[in-house]
Design a protein around this motif. Structure first.
Motif, PDB file in Angstrom:
ATOM      1  N   PRO A  85      -8.429  -3.859  -2.163  1.00  0.00           N
ATOM      2  CA  PRO A  85      -8.274  -2.404  -2.122  1.00  0.00           C
ATOM      3  C   PRO A  85      -7.376  -1.930  -0.981  1.00  0.00           C
ATOM      4  CG  PRO A  85     -10.580  -2.992  -2.411  1.00  0.00           C
ATOM      5  CD  PRO A  85      -9.838  -4.272  -2.164  1.00  0.00           C
ATOM      6  N   ALA A  86      -7.517  -2.523   0.213  1.00  0.00           N
ATOM      7  CA  ALA A  86      -6.741  -2.041   1.360  1.00  0.00           C
ATOM      8  C   ALA A  86      -5.245  -2.192   1.127  1.00  0.00           C
ATOM      9  CB  ALA A  86      -7.156  -2.793   2.626  1.00  0.00           C
ATOM     10  N   PHE A  87      -4.839  -3.195   0.354  1.00  0.00           N
ATOM     11  CA  PHE A  87      -3.413  -3.417   0.097  1.00  0.00           C
ATOM     12  C   PHE A  87      -2.975  -2.774  -1.218  1.00  0.00           C
ATOM     13  CE2 PHE A  87      -3.589  -7.703   2.574  1.00  0.00           C
ATOM     14  CZ  PHE A  87      -3.860  -6.998   3.733  1.00  0.00           C
ATOM     15  N   ARG A  88      -3.923  -2.162  -1.912  1.00  0.00           N
ATOM     16  CA  ARG A  88      -3.634  -1.477  -3.188  1.00  0.00           C
ATOM     17  C   ARG A  88      -3.073  -2.429  -4.235  1.00  0.00           C
ATOM     18  NH1 ARG A  88      -5.742   1.360   0.054  1.00  0.00           N
ATOM     19  NH2 ARG A  88      -5.100   3.426   0.775  1.00  0.00           N
ATOM     20  N   ILE A  89      -3.550  -3.666  -4.270  1.00  0.00           N
ATOM     21  CA  ILE A  89      -3.060  -4.581  -5.293  1.00  0.00           C
ATOM     22  C   ILE A  89      -4.223  -5.164  -6.091  1.00  0.00           C
ATOM     23  CG2 ILE A  89      -0.845  -5.218  -4.274  1.00  0.00           C
ATOM     24  CD1 ILE A  89      -2.220  -7.710  -3.135  1.00  0.00           C
ATOM     25  N   LYS A  90      -3.978  -5.344  -7.386  1.00  0.00           N
ATOM     26  CA  LYS A  90      -5.018  -5.862  -8.281  1.00  0.00           C
ATOM     27  C   LYS A  90      -4.326  -6.466  -9.489  1.00  0.00           C
ATOM     28  CE  LYS A  90      -7.464  -2.907 -10.673  1.00  0.00           C
ATOM     29  NZ  LYS A  90      -8.460  -1.854 -10.909  1.00  0.00           N
ATOM     30  N   GLU A  91      -4.811  -7.621  -9.917  1.00  0.00           N
ATOM     31  CA  GLU A  91      -4.210  -8.251 -11.095  1.00  0.00           C
ATOM     32  C   GLU A  91      -5.249  -9.138 -11.770  1.00  0.00           C
ATOM     33  OE1 GLU A  91      -0.991  -7.708 -12.116  1.00  0.00           O
ATOM     34  OE2 GLU A  91      -1.253  -9.033 -13.846  1.00  0.00           O
TER      35      GLU A  91
ATOM     36  N   ARG B  14       2.916  -7.924   1.920  1.00  0.00           N
ATOM     37  CA  ARG B  14       3.357  -8.276   3.268  1.00  0.00           C
ATOM     38  C   ARG B  14       2.460  -7.502   4.221  1.00  0.00           C
ATOM     39  NH1 ARG B  14       8.808  -9.325   5.299  1.00  0.00           N
ATOM     40  NH2 ARG B  14       9.658  -8.488   3.373  1.00  0.00           N
ATOM     41  N   PRO B  15       1.457  -8.182   4.819  1.00  0.00           N
ATOM     42  CA  PRO B  15       0.517  -7.457   5.673  1.00  0.00           C
ATOM     43  C   PRO B  15       1.203  -6.933   6.930  1.00  0.00           C
ATOM     44  CG  PRO B  15       0.109  -9.816   5.762  1.00  0.00           C
ATOM     45  CD  PRO B  15       1.162  -9.616   4.731  1.00  0.00           C
ATOM     46  N   GLN B  16       0.850  -5.728   7.335  1.00  0.00           N
ATOM     47  CA  GLN B  16       1.514  -5.112   8.483  1.00  0.00           C
ATOM     48  C   GLN B  16       0.645  -5.032   9.728  1.00  0.00           C
ATOM     49  OE1 GLN B  16       2.698  -1.653   6.188  1.00  0.00           O
ATOM     50  NE2 GLN B  16       4.827  -2.129   6.635  1.00  0.00           N
ATOM     51  N   THR B  17      -0.656  -5.205   9.550  1.00  0.00           N
ATOM     52  CA  THR B  17      -1.528  -5.200  10.726  1.00  0.00           C
ATOM     53  C   THR B  17      -2.489  -6.373  10.636  1.00  0.00           C
ATOM     54  OG1 THR B  17      -2.918  -3.681   9.464  1.00  0.00           O
ATOM     55  CG2 THR B  17      -1.556  -2.718  11.188  1.00  0.00           C
ATOM     56  N   THR B  18      -2.885  -6.896  11.787  1.00  0.00           N
ATOM     57  CA  THR B  18      -3.836  -8.006  11.772  1.00  0.00           C
ATOM     58  C   THR B  18      -5.241  -7.465  11.553  1.00  0.00           C
ATOM     59  OG1 THR B  18      -4.027  -7.867  14.158  1.00  0.00           O
ATOM     60  CG2 THR B  18      -2.491  -9.492  13.299  1.00  0.00           C
ATOM     61  N   GLY B  19      -6.114  -8.333  11.083  1.00  0.00           N
ATOM     62  CA  GLY B  19      -7.499  -7.933  10.852  1.00  0.00           C
ATOM     63  C   GLY B  19      -7.939  -8.306   9.456  1.00  0.00           C
TER      64      GLY B  19
ATOM     65  N   SER C 152       0.833  -1.208   0.000  1.00  0.00           N
ATOM     66  CA  SER C 152       0.000   0.000   0.000  1.00  0.00           C
ATOM     67  C   SER C 152       0.866   1.256   0.000  1.00  0.00           C
ATOM     68  CB  SER C 152      -0.985   0.062   1.166  1.00  0.00           C
ATOM     69  OG  SER C 152      -0.845  -0.975   2.052  1.00  0.00           O
ATOM     70  N   GLY C 153       1.994   1.212   0.755  1.00  0.00           N
ATOM     71  CA  GLY C 153       2.878   2.376   0.815  1.00  0.00           C
ATOM     72  C   GLY C 153       3.348   2.794  -0.562  1.00  0.00           C
ATOM     73  N   ALA C 154       3.793   1.819  -1.363  1.00  0.00           N
ATOM     74  CA  ALA C 154       4.335   2.124  -2.688  1.00  0.00           C
ATOM     75  C   ALA C 154       3.303   2.847  -3.543  1.00  0.00           C
ATOM     76  CB  ALA C 154       4.773   0.824  -3.372  1.00  0.00           C
ATOM     77  N   VAL C 155       2.051   2.390  -3.481  1.00  0.00           N
ATOM     78  CA  VAL C 155       1.009   2.996  -4.307  1.00  0.00           C
ATOM     79  C   VAL C 155       0.587   4.350  -3.741  1.00  0.00           C
ATOM     80  CG1 VAL C 155      -1.309   2.702  -5.246  1.00  0.00           C
ATOM     81  CG2 VAL C 155       0.214   0.739  -5.058  1.00  0.00           C
TER      82      VAL C 155
END
Ligand code: CUA
Length: 302
Positions: free
Chosen positions: A141-147, A160-165, A10-13
């Motif tokens: 969406p929360a991780f800003r990835i789509k393919e 690489r998830p950084q928070t649980t949930g 998510s940071g990169a995006v």
């Protein structure tokens, strides 16, 4: 609604997105301010006759160079972010993702399968994805990835998830009637909980079981086991019941015997249960013994 999770991707995006928004807002403000300023300064009541201006080389050069530099920066940040999204760390845990009309299933290295993507926090996860029918698109969406998820081909994503949930998973490519319901969830767990879940392989089907196959084939996305009517009729109490169906545009009553179940799985558009839509995809590549196992299981659901 998108979940609370964040990941390194998510940071990169976000950085690229923020950079573009800030640049665009600054440009919008400058252009708007200049427009207002010039409208007032050169209004007709003050200068009824327009001056002829021949142009200015230094200005032309300036307003070519500045946007070029800005666009190059956008490209640079975008490319850096793209590299982050495409370079999967060596130690990533691989999960196979299978898309089909209209659900997602996840298969782990030890054979565990699920319809929710369970992952441990702070570990790189690689998703190796393919489709069994048409083109879908796997979107968190929360991780800003789509393919895109394409039949006959393997595509990938990683995070690489950084928070649980939990975080939502959507299909982002129109794939038919129930596209909008092709949803799932990523559940980011702490390492301990994940290991506990992962080590429990008692639910890994040994041989081909009816319930496992119904899940694998995606049946349970539309047909419930507990009597709840969904996109399709429930399996509960189905066997042996009288069904009102539409066949060749005419209403008839049939008994749901073994032959009926077989027809309904192999050629679902032949007879449509009254009150439901003709949306069930045809079953492909089901082995005979698998088909029998599914039917045998449905028969037990009284
Ligand atoms: Cu799958 Cu839209």
């Amino acid at each position: 609604m998108y979940g609370t999770g964040t990941s390194t991707t998510s940071g990169a995006v976000n950085d690229v997105f923020l950079f573009m928004v800030v640049v665009s807002v600054i440009l919008l403000l400058v252009v708007t301010a200049l427009m207002i300023y010039f409208s007032v300064k050169y209004r007709r009541s003050r200068r009824p006759k327009a001056d002829q201006i021949e142009g200015s080389l230094p200005l032309e050069i300036l307003w070519t160079i500045i946007p070029t530099v800005i666009v190059l920066f956008m490209f640079y940040f975008g490319f850096e972010g793209f590299k982050t999204l495409r370079d999967v760390p060596e130690d990533a845990m691989t999960v196979k993702v299978t898309g089909r009309m209209w659900d997602w299933s996840f298969t782990y290295e030890n054979g565990k399968k699920s319809n929710t993507l369970f992952v441990p926090v702070d570990r790189p996860i690689k998703l190796a994805m393919t489709s069994l029918d048409v083109i879908h698109s796997f979107f968190i969406p929360a991780f800003r990835i789509k393919e895109d998820v394409v039949p006959g081909r393997e595509t990938y994503l990683w995070f690489r998830p950084q928070t649980t949930g939990p975080a939502d998973v959507f299909c982002a490519e129109y794939c038919g009637q129930s596209h909008a319901y092709m949803m799932s969830e990523v559940l980011v767990m702490n390492e301990e909980d994940f290991q506990q879940w992962y080590a429990d392989t008692t639910d890994v089907p040994q041989g081909r079981s009816g319930p496992g196959l119904l899940g694998e084939q995606g049946c349970l996305g539309c047909h419930s086991l507990d009597g709840r009517e969904d996109i399709g009729p429930t399996f509960k109490g189905l066997f042996g019941s009288e069904r009102t169906v539409i066949r060749d545009e005419e209403e008839t009553t049939v008994t749901a015997d073994e032959e009926y179940l077989r027809r309904a799985i192999v050629d679902p558009s032949e007879e449509i249960v009254k009150g439901f839509y003709n949306v069930m995809p045809q079953a492909r590549n089901i082995a005979d013994e698998d088909l029998q196992a599914m039917i045998d299981y449905i028969k037990t659901l009284e």
